[in-house]
Design a protein around this motif. Structure first.
Motif, mmCIF file in Angstrom:
data_model
loop_
_atom_site.group_PDB
_atom_site.id
_atom_site.type_symbol
_atom_site.label_atom_id
_atom_site.label_comp_id
_atom_site.label_asym_id
_atom_site.label_seq_id
_atom_site.Cartn_x
_atom_site.Cartn_y
_atom_site.Cartn_z
ATOM 1 N N LEU A 211 36.054 28.602 44.760
ATOM 2 C CA LEU A 211 35.362 28.879 46.023
ATOM 3 C C LEU A 211 34.623 30.208 45.935
ATOM 4 C CD1 LEU A 211 34.719 28.378 49.007
ATOM 5 C CD2 LEU A 211 36.934 29.410 49.587
ATOM 6 N N ALA A 212 35.243 31.211 45.319
ATOM 7 C CA ALA A 212 34.590 32.512 45.183
ATOM 8 C C ALA A 212 33.275 32.394 44.419
ATOM 9 C CB ALA A 212 35.522 33.494 44.479
ATOM 10 N N ARG A 213 33.281 31.608 43.360
ATOM 11 C CA ARG A 213 32.034 31.422 42.603
ATOM 12 C C ARG A 213 31.006 30.660 43.428
ATOM 13 N NH1 ARG A 213 35.927 30.762 38.428
ATOM 14 N NH2 ARG A 213 35.946 28.487 38.698
ATOM 15 N N GLU A 214 31.473 29.672 44.188
ATOM 16 C CA GLU A 214 30.547 28.872 45.002
ATOM 17 C C GLU A 214 29.815 29.725 46.026
ATOM 18 O OE1 GLU A 214 32.799 25.768 46.780
ATOM 19 O OE2 GLU A 214 33.101 24.665 44.900
ATOM 20 N N VAL A 215 30.493 30.751 46.576
ATOM 21 C CA VAL A 215 29.868 31.560 47.617
ATOM 22 C C VAL A 215 29.199 32.817 47.058
ATOM 23 C CG1 VAL A 215 31.387 30.693 49.420
ATOM 24 C CG2 VAL A 215 32.024 32.772 48.166
ATOM 25 N N GLY A 216 29.198 32.980 45.716
ATOM 26 C CA GLY A 216 28.359 34.039 45.177
ATOM 27 C C GLY A 216 28.984 35.062 44.260
ATOM 28 N N ALA A 217 30.287 34.976 43.960
ATOM 29 C CA ALA A 217 30.882 35.958 43.053
ATOM 30 C C ALA A 217 30.246 35.855 41.670
ATOM 31 C CB ALA A 217 32.387 35.750 42.956
ATOM 32 N N HIS A 218 29.892 36.997 41.095
ATOM 33 C CA HIS A 218 29.322 36.997 39.753
ATOM 34 C C HIS A 218 30.382 36.738 38.693
ATOM 35 C CE1 HIS A 218 26.397 39.529 42.029
ATOM 36 N NE2 HIS A 218 25.516 38.865 41.299
ATOM 37 N N GLU A 219 31.576 37.293 38.910
ATOM 38 C CA GLU A 219 32.684 37.160 37.957
ATOM 39 C C GLU A 219 33.957 36.863 38.744
ATOM 40 O OE1 GLU A 219 32.153 37.386 34.764
ATOM 41 O OE2 GLU A 219 30.297 38.562 34.562
ATOM 42 N N THR A 220 34.870 36.104 38.140
ATOM 43 C CA THR A 220 36.169 35.845 38.748
ATOM 44 C C THR A 220 37.272 36.142 37.744
ATOM 45 O OG1 THR A 220 36.053 33.491 38.159
ATOM 46 C CG2 THR A 220 35.316 34.111 40.372
ATOM 47 N N VAL A 221 38.385 36.669 38.249
ATOM 48 C CA VAL A 221 39.503 37.090 37.413
ATOM 49 C C VAL A 221 40.796 36.674 38.108
ATOM 50 C CG1 VAL A 221 40.741 39.077 36.442
ATOM 51 C CG2 VAL A 221 38.230 39.076 36.507
ATOM 52 N N LEU A 222 41.718 36.076 37.355
ATOM 53 C CA LEU A 222 43.026 35.771 37.925
ATOM 54 C C LEU A 222 43.728 37.060 38.326
ATOM 55 C CD1 LEU A 222 44.445 32.883 35.709
ATOM 56 C CD2 LEU A 222 43.949 32.797 38.160
ATOM 57 N N SER A 223 44.312 37.058 39.502
ATOM 58 C CA SER A 223 44.978 38.251 40.014
ATOM 59 C C SER A 223 46.412 38.286 39.495
ATOM 60 C CB SER A 223 44.956 38.256 41.543
ATOM 61 O OG SER A 223 45.468 39.453 42.054
ATOM 62 N N ASP A 224 46.588 38.915 38.326
ATOM 63 C CA ASP A 224 47.908 39.054 37.731
ATOM 64 C C ASP A 224 48.000 40.433 37.081
ATOM 65 O OD1 ASP A 224 46.384 38.842 35.412
ATOM 66 O OD2 ASP A 224 46.992 36.776 34.992
ATOM 67 N N ASP A 225 49.021 40.651 36.269
ATOM 68 C CA ASP A 225 49.213 41.967 35.666
ATOM 69 C C ASP A 225 48.078 42.364 34.732
ATOM 70 O OD1 ASP A 225 51.584 42.224 37.019
ATOM 71 O OD2 ASP A 225 52.850 41.621 35.328
ATOM 72 N N ALA A 226 47.350 41.366 34.233
ATOM 73 C CA ALA A 226 46.253 41.648 33.306
ATOM 74 C C ALA A 226 44.934 41.914 34.018
ATOM 75 C CB ALA A 226 46.080 40.492 32.317
ATOM 76 N N ALA A 227 44.898 41.737 35.356
ATOM 77 C CA ALA A 227 43.638 41.864 36.086
ATOM 78 C C ALA A 227 43.005 43.251 35.983
ATOM 79 C CB ALA A 227 43.843 41.478 37.547
ATOM 80 N N PRO A 228 43.751 44.347 36.129
ATOM 81 C CA PRO A 228 43.100 45.661 36.042
ATOM 82 C C PRO A 228 42.371 45.882 34.720
ATOM 83 C CG PRO A 228 45.261 45.885 37.040
ATOM 84 C CD PRO A 228 45.171 44.478 36.540
ATOM 85 N N ALA A 229 43.002 45.487 33.607
ATOM 86 C CA ALA A 229 42.347 45.649 32.306
ATOM 87 C C ALA A 229 41.109 44.790 32.218
ATOM 88 C CB ALA A 229 43.331 45.303 31.185
ATOM 89 N N ALA A 230 41.158 43.582 32.794
ATOM 90 C CA ALA A 230 39.990 42.698 32.762
ATOM 91 C C ALA A 230 38.830 43.291 33.547
ATOM 92 C CB ALA A 230 40.363 41.324 33.315
ATOM 93 N N VAL A 231 39.119 43.860 34.708
ATOM 94 C CA VAL A 231 38.049 44.484 35.502
ATOM 95 C C VAL A 231 37.496 45.705 34.780
ATOM 96 C CG1 VAL A 231 37.507 45.643 37.681
ATOM 97 C CG2 VAL A 231 38.947 43.592 37.687
#
Length: 346
Positions: A211-231
């Motif tokens: 849904l986030a991509r459908e409404v315009g997010a450029h990038e999506t990341v699973l919200s878990d312990d690895a998310a900060p490093a991914a961002v």
């Protein structure tokens, strides 16, 4: 009339029959055409009996739109049959903040016992809603009630949050949205409409990220312990100039702090109970952390104008009033995609 009420601490809300309200001096009676279902209601219904702030039974629903059914003596500014949205965070109308239209920050509401509909006062998930003053009504001006009703909170709250961060969201900047449900998926649209920033969305499931991509997010990341490093990787190690947490739980608040850049704006919107320590060396230099509440009357008018221009819309699922308890069950289970809307007279 029928209404959805929270009647007993710890119990599920019930559809009951209550007396039809009648407008008193200065009040307006609405025939409700649509009412929104919000996670805040679930938070209220999870509070223990000790210190519960509202009288029960409580008719739920702090997002409401309807048509003016009757005016109390002295009520002016609207006419019977007008289609209107309800501005929910009612204030005294006289203090310094109310004079600015910021009734969400009324300085005397607690002292005077003024409560928003559905959050202390009888709410909108009913066939009729009593509004305390015509100034708390905003014309729909052609907007569909189902499309408009979530904008009174799920639109207004993220708009207020995003608006305060606009100076940071210049070309080349990054905005992170944590939680892409009812409020978060609107925030993504607002960021795309109002800023040139790259938008990175975080959530716990692929359905939410889709849904986030459908409404315009450029990038999506699973919200878990690895998310900060991914961002951090997506931003070349710099982090985001603005972070909006629409969950507010301890893990997401930690993520919000971990992905903030130097001089970032971190906005904690969700009411999940998390806190973010602030102090020298705890966060990057000059990070600002805020916990805003709802938005002003002028901002609601601006949100509705954006909707009329096609810049923002809310994904909705509709339910009858009799089926409203199931809407709350699905919201609690995380299976509502966007915003649940009740049609009390549909």
């Amino acid at each position: 009339m029928k209404a959805l009420q929270y009647r007993t601490i710890g119990a599920a809300p019930e559809v009951v029959t209550v007396p039809d309200p009648e407008p008193g001096p200065g009040q307006v009676l609405l025939k409700v055409t649509a009412a929104g279902v919000c996670h805040s209601d679930i938070a209220v219904m999870s509070w223990p009996a000790e210190g519960f702030p509202y009288a029960l039974p409580l008719t739920l629903g702090h997002e409401g739109v309807g048509t003016v059914a009757a005016l109390g003596p002295g009520a002016t500014g609207v006419r019977e049959g007008d289609a209107v949205a309800v501005y929910g965070p009612w204030g005294c109308g006289r203090c310094a903040k109310c004079a600015e239209g910021k009734e969400n920050y009324c300085l005397r509401a607690d002292e005077l016992g003024i409560r928003p509909p559905g959050l202390g006062a009888p709410g909108a998930i009913a066939e009729y809603l009593l509004v305390d003053d015509p100034r708390h009504l905003v014309p729909l001006d052609g907007l569909d009630p189902v499309a408009a009703v979530p904008l009174t909170d799920a639109g207004l709250t993220p708009y207020h949050a995003v608006k305060r961060a606009l100076p940071k969201l210049v070309p080349g900047s990054t905005a992170v949205v944590i939680g892409t449900g009812g409020l978060g998926h609107v925030a993504i649209q607002l960021l795309r409409a109002l800023t040139p920033a790259r938008v990175v969305a975080l959530d716990v499931s692929e359905d939410k990220l889709r849904l986030a991509r459908e409404v315009g997010a450029h990038e999506t990341v699973l919200s878990d312990d690895a998310a900060p490093a991914a961002v951090r990787e997506l931003t070349g190690g710099l982090g985001a100039q603005a972070v909006f947490d629409f969950v507010g739980a301890a893990p997401t608040v930690r993520t919000a702090g971990a992905v903030a850049a130097v001089e970032a704006e971190v906005v904690l919107v969700g009411i999940g109970g998390g806190t973010l320590p602030v102090g020298f060396g705890v966060l990057p230099f000059e990070v600002s952390v805020s916990a805003p509440y709802w938005g002003s009357r002028a901002e609601l008018q601006e949100v509705l104008a954006l909707a009329r221009a096609g810049a923002v819309s809310v994904h909705t699922e509709t339910f009858s009033l009799d089926d409203a308890p199931r809407a709350y069950e699905r919201l609690h289970a995380g299976t509502v995609n966007g915003r649940a809307v009740i049609l009390p007279n549909g």
